[in-house]
Design a protein around this motif. Structure first.
Motif, PDB file in Angstrom:
ATOM      1  N   SER A   1       0.812  -1.218   0.000  1.00  0.00           N
ATOM      2  CA  SER A   1       0.000   0.000   0.000  1.00  0.00           C
ATOM      3  C   SER A   1       0.847   1.270   0.000  1.00  0.00           C
ATOM      4  N   GLY A   2       2.169   1.122   0.186  1.00  0.00           N
ATOM      5  CA  GLY A   2       3.054   2.287   0.205  1.00  0.00           C
ATOM      6  C   GLY A   2       3.815   2.385   1.511  1.00  0.00           C
ATOM      7  N   TYR A   3       4.256   3.606   1.858  1.00  0.00           N
ATOM      8  CA  TYR A   3       5.000   3.827   3.093  1.00  0.00           C
ATOM      9  C   TYR A   3       4.056   3.767   4.293  1.00  0.00           C
ATOM     10  N   VAL A   4       4.430   2.993   5.312  1.00  0.00           N
ATOM     11  CA  VAL A   4       3.643   2.907   6.541  1.00  0.00           C
ATOM     12  C   VAL A   4       4.596   2.932   7.733  1.00  0.00           C
ATOM     13  N   THR A   5       4.081   3.361   8.891  1.00  0.00           N
ATOM     14  CA  THR A   5       4.890   3.322  10.107  1.00  0.00           C
ATOM     15  C   THR A   5       4.739   1.963  10.768  1.00  0.00           C
ATOM     16  N   SER A   6       5.803   1.518  11.430  1.00  0.00           N
ATOM     17  CA  SER A   6       5.816   0.213  12.075  1.00  0.00           C
ATOM     18  C   SER A   6       6.527   0.323  13.416  1.00  0.00           C
ATOM     19  N   GLU A   7       6.166  -0.541  14.352  1.00  0.00           N
ATOM     20  CA  GLU A   7       6.788  -0.544  15.672  1.00  0.00           C
ATOM     21  C   GLU A   7       8.211  -1.093  15.589  1.00  0.00           C
ATOM     22  N   VAL A   8       9.135  -0.434  16.278  1.00  0.00           N
ATOM     23  CA  VAL A   8      10.508  -0.927  16.390  1.00  0.00           C
ATOM     24  C   VAL A   8      10.568  -1.893  17.576  1.00  0.00           C
ATOM     25  N   PRO A   9      11.208  -3.057  17.435  1.00  0.00           N
ATOM     26  CA  PRO A   9      11.326  -3.994  18.561  1.00  0.00           C
ATOM     27  C   PRO A   9      11.914  -3.316  19.796  1.00  0.00           C
ATOM     28  N   LEU A  10      11.412  -3.692  20.976  1.00  0.00           N
ATOM     29  CA  LEU A  10      11.825  -3.060  22.229  1.00  0.00           C
ATOM     30  C   LEU A  10      13.339  -3.071  22.424  1.00  0.00           C
ATOM     31  N   ALA A  11      13.981  -4.170  22.053  1.00  0.00           N
ATOM     32  CA  ALA A  11      15.420  -4.306  22.287  1.00  0.00           C
ATOM     33  C   ALA A  11      16.249  -3.307  21.492  1.00  0.00           C
ATOM     34  N   LEU A  12      15.665  -2.728  20.445  1.00  0.00           N
ATOM     35  CA  LEU A  12      16.424  -1.833  19.570  1.00  0.00           C
ATOM     36  C   LEU A  12      16.140  -0.356  19.814  1.00  0.00           C
ATOM     37  N   ARG A  13      15.091  -0.038  20.537  1.00  0.00           N
ATOM     38  CA  ARG A  13      14.596   1.339  20.579  1.00  0.00           C
ATOM     39  C   ARG A  13      15.601   2.344  21.123  1.00  0.00           C
ATOM     40  N   GLU A  14      16.359   1.972  22.139  1.00  0.00           N
ATOM     41  CA  GLU A  14      17.284   2.927  22.746  1.00  0.00           C
ATOM     42  C   GLU A  14      18.726   2.712  22.305  1.00  0.00           C
ATOM     43  N   ARG A  15      18.952   1.775  21.411  1.00  0.00           N
ATOM     44  CA  ARG A  15      20.290   1.574  20.852  1.00  0.00           C
ATOM     45  C   ARG A  15      20.557   2.588  19.749  1.00  0.00           C
ATOM     46  N   GLN A  16      21.838   2.862  19.520  1.00  0.00           N
ATOM     47  CA  GLN A  16      22.194   3.639  18.339  1.00  0.00           C
ATOM     48  C   GLN A  16      21.810   2.843  17.101  1.00  0.00           C
ATOM     49  N   ALA A  17      21.234   3.521  16.132  1.00  0.00           N
ATOM     50  CA  ALA A  17      20.870   2.841  14.892  1.00  0.00           C
ATOM     51  C   ALA A  17      22.105   2.462  14.078  1.00  0.00           C
ATOM     52  N   LEU A  18      23.233   3.131  14.343  1.00  0.00           N
ATOM     53  CA  LEU A  18      24.509   2.813  13.696  1.00  0.00           C
ATOM     54  C   LEU A  18      25.590   2.680  14.758  1.00  0.00           C
ATOM     55  N   LYS A  19      26.557   1.816  14.518  1.00  0.00           N
ATOM     56  CA  LYS A  19      27.720   1.721  15.396  1.00  0.00           C
ATOM     57  C   LYS A  19      28.676   2.870  15.084  1.00  0.00           C
ATOM     58  N   ASP A  20      29.517   3.212  16.059  1.00  0.00           N
ATOM     59  CA  ASP A  20      30.449   4.322  15.865  1.00  0.00           C
ATOM     60  C   ASP A  20      31.369   4.100  14.669  1.00  0.00           C
ATOM     61  N   ASP A  21      31.866   2.870  14.507  1.00  0.00           N
ATOM     62  CA  ASP A  21      32.783   2.626  13.392  1.00  0.00           C
ATOM     63  C   ASP A  21      32.068   2.737  12.046  1.00  0.00           C
ATOM     64  N   GLU A  22      30.777   2.401  12.008  1.00  0.00           N
ATOM     65  CA  GLU A  22      30.002   2.567  10.776  1.00  0.00           C
ATOM     66  C   GLU A  22      29.835   4.049  10.446  1.00  0.00           C
ATOM     67  N   ILE A  23      29.601   4.854  11.470  1.00  0.00           N
ATOM     68  CA  ILE A  23      29.438   6.300  11.278  1.00  0.00           C
ATOM     69  C   ILE A  23      30.721   6.912  10.727  1.00  0.00           C
ATOM     70  N   LEU A  24      31.849   6.584  11.351  1.00  0.00           N
ATOM     71  CA  LEU A  24      33.125   7.173  10.940  1.00  0.00           C
ATOM     72  C   LEU A  24      33.539   6.702   9.548  1.00  0.00           C
ATOM     73  N   SER A  25      33.276   5.434   9.244  1.00  0.00           N
ATOM     74  CA  SER A  25      33.594   4.916   7.918  1.00  0.00           C
ATOM     75  C   SER A  25      32.761   5.609   6.842  1.00  0.00           C
ATOM     76  N   MET A  26      31.492   5.837   7.142  1.00  0.00           N
ATOM     77  CA  MET A  26      30.609   6.500   6.191  1.00  0.00           C
ATOM     78  C   MET A  26      31.047   7.940   5.940  1.00  0.00           C
ATOM     79  N   VAL A  27      31.443   8.634   7.002  1.00  0.00           N
ATOM     80  CA  VAL A  27      31.910  10.016   6.853  1.00  0.00           C
ATOM     81  C   VAL A  27      33.174  10.057   6.002  1.00  0.00           C
ATOM     82  N   GLU A  28      34.060   9.095   6.196  1.00  0.00           N
ATOM     83  CA  GLU A  28      35.282   9.044   5.393  1.00  0.00           C
ATOM     84  C   GLU A  28      34.951   8.886   3.910  1.00  0.00           C
ATOM     85  N   GLN A  29      33.968   8.041   3.604  1.00  0.00           N
ATOM     86  CA  GLN A  29      33.548   7.872   2.213  1.00  0.00           C
ATOM     87  C   GLN A  29      32.906   9.151   1.676  1.00  0.00           C
ATOM     88  N   ALA A  30      32.110   9.811   2.516  1.00  0.00           N
ATOM     89  CA  ALA A  30      31.462  11.059   2.094  1.00  0.00           C
ATOM     90  C   ALA A  30      32.498  12.139   1.798  1.00  0.00           C
TER      91      ALA A  30
END
Length: 281
Positions: free
Chosen positions: A99-128
């Motif tokens: 039907s298109g874009y819809v909102t969905s519940e995020v599992p409880l175990a993930l809600r307060e975690r960073q969506a990205l790890k620090d090394d993923e963030i830094l690697s992405m910035v280096e590529q950018a």
């Protein structure tokens, strides 16, 4: 095929093209919130001095960054370290269904975690940064799928903020595309075209989050076409590229709300600079 036809029809009907432009459309897969894979945007230079990069991330597909609570990371490019972080509780994300874009519940175990790890963030910035060396400052949309990083799209980005303004954004306050004069006005909560027609002189426009989530670009363009310099309260961040370009180019003042704050139709607001927004009677 129907989706591609709708894209081209929308571009042509709204004159969003030039004679020398090359228009293309592509379809890409999206991510389920049932695992820890993430999406978002990276801005290669967020300040005029080009000292900092900004990464915004959320579970699900990157549409969620536009109007749902998500993580933000400010990276010092020379020092290669995260100097500011704002990790939110992410209860919902955006996924794609038939039907298109819809909102969905995020599992409880993930809600307060960073969506990205620090090394993923830094690697992405280096590529950018490497991308910027070739093409200049850019905003790149990304998705992690199967542990692999994919860049979905990119648009040129013009840094307009000073270093001190960029750093202060990570204190919970409203920010804006330009200086906001002291304004007192009635809120018009815009959910559809009928609400745009109710906007009068002096009214403060609040864009309903569903307008962004459901990609109601006809509504956004109608707001952009309003005469004068309007104050538009936007329930998201500056990474919401598609919607913001039209509003910015029209010259309106866009105020990005802290904590995805919302206002109701008919409320009276007093905006005194971008730091303070108060409800008044």
């Amino acid at each position: 095929v129907k989706g591609v036809e709708e894209i081209f029809s929308f571009i042509l009907e709204n004159n969003l093209y030039s004679l020398d432009a090359q228009i293309s459309a592509f379809i890409h897969p999206h991510i389920s919130p049932s695992n820890s894979e993430s999406s978002g945007v990276v801005i290669s230079s967020y300040d005029m001095e080009r000292k900092y990069a900004l990464v915004e991330a959320i579970y699900g597909c990157a549409e969620g960054v536009q109007s749902l609570p998500h993580d933000r990371f400010l990276v010092d490019k020379k020092e290669k370290k995260i100097v500011r972080r704002d990790v939110r509780e992410k209860r919902k994300c955006v996924v794609v269904r038939e039907s298109g874009y819809v909102t969905s519940e995020v599992p409880l175990a993930l809600r307060e975690r960073q969506a990205l790890k620090d090394d993923e963030i830094l690697s992405m910035v280096e590529q950018a940064m490497k991308f910027e060396e070739e093409f200049g400052p850019f905003e790149l949309e990304f998705s992690y799928m199967g542990g692999r990083l994919f860049y979905i799209q990119g648009v040129p980005y013009k840094p307009e903020k000073k270093e001190e303004d960029v750093l202060s954004e990570f204190v919970l306050k409203a920010t804006s595309t330009k200086h906001v004069r002291s304004v007192v006005g009635r809120v018009i909560r815009v959910k559809g075209m009928e609400d745009v027609r109710r906007i009068g002189e002096g009214d403060i426009v609040f864009v309903d989050p569903k307008v962004i989530l459901e990609r109601k670009m006809d509504v956004v363009l109608a707001i952009a076409r309003l005469s004068g310099n309007r104050v538009v309260l936007y329930p998201g961040t500056e990474s919401a590229t598609h919607s913001l370009l039209a509003l910015k180019e029209a010259g309106h003042t866009i105020v990005f709300l802290p904590g995805m704050q919302e206002f109701e139709d008919g409320e009276m607001l007093a905006i005194r600079s971008v730091v303070e927004i108060k409800r008044v009677k």
